[in-house]
Motif scaffolding. Sequence first.
Motif: not given
Ligand code: TYD
Length: 434
Positions: A90-97, A125-127, A249-255
């Motif tokens: 959880p929180g690793i970035g799955k939804s983000t990618l 929108k953010r990514v 690399q996780m940044k403000d605009n996603g991975l």
């Molecule tokens: P998320 O994709 O929600 O994780 P999962 O779906 O795997 O549970 O990512 C969660 C983390 O990523 C959260 O701590 C916030 C961070 N994040 C960023 O740093 N930058 C971003 O642009 C986004 C969308 C998330």
Amino acid sequence: MAIYVCDNCDSQFPKWQGKCPECGKWGTIEEVKTITSDDRKKKGKIIQAIDINKSSSLKNKKTTTQIKEFDRVLGGGFVPGSLILFSGNPGIGKSTLLSQLVGNIDSALYISGEESIDQVTNRIKRVNNNIPSVKFLSDTDIDTIVSAIEEYNPEVAIIDSIQTLSVDEGVGTIKAIKKAIAKIKSIKNDTTIFLIGHVTKAGDLAGPKSLEHLVDVVLFLEGDRNHQFRFLKSFKNRFGSTNELGVFQMKDNGLNQVENPSQIFLKEQAKNTSGSVIGSILKGRRSIFLEFQALVTPTSFKHPKRRVSGFSTRRLSMLLGVLTKRFNLPLGKKDIHVNIVGGLNVDEPAADLPVAVSIISAFKNKPIDPETVIFGEIGLSGELRTVSDPEKRILEAERIGFKKIVCPFFEQTRDFKININQARTLKQALEFLK
Ligand code: TYD
Ligand code: MG
């Protein structure tokens, strides 16, 4: 005839038992009837074999995600109509990618049982630079979800997450998840479906292992929460190699993609500290240098602690056995911590030598030269074994500016400027490191 199959871990047994001996769960073993050729004859069934050239299920066309690091792991892109399990903590970035993916394709349906439309929209929108055309469905009922995918027929559907899907049998249990996957597989259109699955412990995605055979691809996103780096791997891929690694690399605009990761972790290396060494890792076509750290301290417990992150505990025990037995290192009363910096889990035999050397260096409190790269597999008698593609590793080490290599014997096919020391045994490798 019947066999007995555990509903939780899929192990098979000739007899019914109350508790599964494999996974330890109670009441999960059920009888499954098998059909013998005699039964088939009785039923008068004719067995039909299909000419593989005429089979339409062999699709090879891939659609690019337009994210190089993602495509690399998928084997060039995603295959229309395929089912992809996307797992990770959880929180690793799955939804983000996957929110980034929806910006790069023609049509997508994002189904979430976890988050509201606002949360999902804001992330998308953010990514993405442009707001993509995405349909959103907030539902957990599998039949509704299946109908929606059939009706909208999107290029990609994202189900976030399998843990929230509800079927008649319940929510989140392995049984329920399997039932849900069976329903998803009944969808006949060419939608590629990404199923997000949270993992709690390593390998326990209400477990990717037990779901692996139900899907075409199993992706896994991992990383250390204290670092921004994320690694995308596949455990299974019907359409490509499972040896590729995607680095982000996780940044403000996603991975963000890291296209040249060979030395990303070395900047922070603790130089001239005992227990720290640089090892070489090969993942698919790329070579990466990682810092291996060990800490060896007197234990205050009856059973000394062995903690490892990024490396297999079982492999560590084997290496400790070799160090105790062949080198008479008295590690029995020591707590040992091993850490591979950066959060990448390394399962390559080439990591044996850096792990062993970091432990010896920590134990003896003797630093190892930070400009030396080491790699090699260690056998039970302390011999060093060749690993894949040593020249590729050495070439990259030379390019980056390392000064020295300590590695197993291999057949050298070209000249290098870097100082190469080939060792037959761990003992000899240690001589080279003095
Ligand atoms: P998320 O994709 O929600 O994780 P999962 O779906 O795997 O549970 O990512 C969660 C983390 O990523 C959260 O701590 C916030 C961070 N994040 C960023 O740093 N930058 C971003 O642009 C986004 C969308 C998330
Ligand atoms: Mg999520």
